[in-house]
Enzyme design. Structure first.
Site, short mmCIF file in Angstrom:
data_model
loop_
_atom_site.label_atom_id
_atom_site.label_comp_id
_atom_site.label_asym_id
_atom_site.label_seq_id
_atom_site.Cartn_x
_atom_site.Cartn_y
_atom_site.Cartn_z
N LYS A 54 0.85 -1.21 0.00
CA LYS A 54 0.00 0.00 0.00
C LYS A 54 0.88 1.25 0.00
O LYS A 54 0.61 2.21 -0.70
CB LYS A 54 -0.94 -0.01 1.22
N GLN A 98 -4.17 -1.42 9.88
CA GLN A 98 -4.17 -2.74 9.23
C GLN A 98 -4.79 -3.78 10.17
O GLN A 98 -4.35 -3.94 11.31
CB GLN A 98 -2.74 -3.12 8.84
N ASP A 121 -10.65 3.44 4.57
CA ASP A 121 -11.10 2.06 4.38
C ASP A 121 -12.63 1.99 4.34
O ASP A 121 -13.19 0.96 3.96
CB ASP A 121 -10.60 1.18 5.54
#
Ligand code: NAD
Length: 294
Positions: A54, A98, A121
């Site tokens: 990412k 994460q 997200d």
């Protein structure tokens, strides 16, 4: 018949090119550089790889990124404290924690602590609520990647029967919300499809799958979808990531290529698209935060 390949790698390159241009334009017009703060707790090897990929992707389009690496022993209070600092940092447009987190940390509380404007997200209940109401702020990255893969390949879901395997908060559930809703100016990505979600409790799962014009598999069971579950000429999207004998395979058996018209590969399908849509959301977050301060 060999299915046509939905190449997520190639499509990602195109979209990343568009994002890189928009990042340049934003910097030129306002001096703002979008930035993603990644938070990694513990030493899960898969999470390490995801975060590294990412951050590399951010670099490739001119988005700044920072890694906050915390030990597995980090307390929930310490993590919440870091998130609050990132909420308050103007250079940070997006915050990515994460998952999974160590067991002693409540993931729901952590997601709730992220400023919804920085929730790239799109896991925060406020963003999930906006999506449900048909006015999304951000679309969750994996289902957004699938939607882009379909629409940019000219595969219309309007009026189609879409069957989604899996009902998780990260993939199956938001995927159904995107594809079943009516498109509007607030929500041009909406799919206008007839959506059925199947899961562990579904009876006659195979029969339901056979009715799909578009079948999306997101269950995490290697090669679960077999040719006899797929209608001739269907589009099959494989979201699964499973490690089998050190090799990454999807939820769809490769022999499905004999019946499907379109098939997304694993690896090289939805995976790169997910990261690309994270970049898109981070750019969008920088734009939204800017409009809030004007
Ligand atoms: P999850 O474990 O949270 O949810 C799995 C869902 O599948 C559940 O709703 C469960 O009911 C259903 N399911 C499991 N086994 C089933 C079975 N035998 N029959 C019917 N339904 C079944 O998983 P998730 O987070 O949604 O991820 C699903 C898969 O997608 C995993 O392989 C994951 O690694 C992968 N994934 C990939 C990406 C990507 O970027 N490509 C992103 C997220 C998840």
């Amino acid at each position: 018949m060999a299915a046509k390949r939905l190449d997520g790698q190639q499509l990602s390159q195109t979209i990343r090119g568009e994002i890189a241009n928009a990042v340049k334009q934003l910097a030129h017009s306002s001096g703002i550089i979008p930035g993603l703060a990644a938070v990694l707790v513990g030493d899960n090897p898969a999470s390490e790889v995801y975060v590294r990929n990412k951050r590399r992707a951010c670099e490739s389009v001119g988005i700044a990124s920072w890694l906050h690496r915390l030990p597995a022993s980090t307390t929930q209070a310490e993590l919440l404290n870091l998130i609050e600092q990132l909420n308050q940092t103007p250079e940070v447009s997006g915050i990515l924690v994460q998952l999974p987190l160590p067991k002693h940390i409540d993931e729901a509380k952590v997601i709730l602590a992220i400023n919804p404007l920085k929730d790239v997200d799109a896991f925060h209940p406020e963003n999930l609520g906006l999506l449900t109401a048909g006015h999304p702020r951000y679309l969750p990255c994996t289902p957004f990647g699938v939607q882009q893969m379909l629409s940019r390949s000219g595969i219309s879901t309007a009026g189609a029967n879409v069957v989604i395997l899996g009902r998780s908060n990260i993939v199956g559930k938001p995927m159904s919300l995107i594809l079943m809703q009516k498109p509007s100016t607030h929500f041009p990505e909406a799919g206008d499809a007839t959506v059925t979600v199947v899961h562990r409790g579904t009876r006659s799962l195979e029969k339901v799958c056979q009715s799909a014009d578009v079948l999306i598999a997101a269950i995490g069971v290697a090669h679960f979808v077999k040719p006899e579950m797929v209608r001739l000429g269907a589009t099959v999207i494989d979201v699964g990531i499973n490690s089998v004998g050190g090799k990454i395979v999807g939820d769809v058996d490769p022999s499905v290529a004999e019946v499907a018209e379109w098939l997304s590969p694993v690896p090289g399908g939805v995976g790169p698209m997910t990261i690309t849509m994270l970049l898109y959301n981070t750019l969008r977050a920088a734009q939204l935060l800017r409009s809030q301060t004007e």
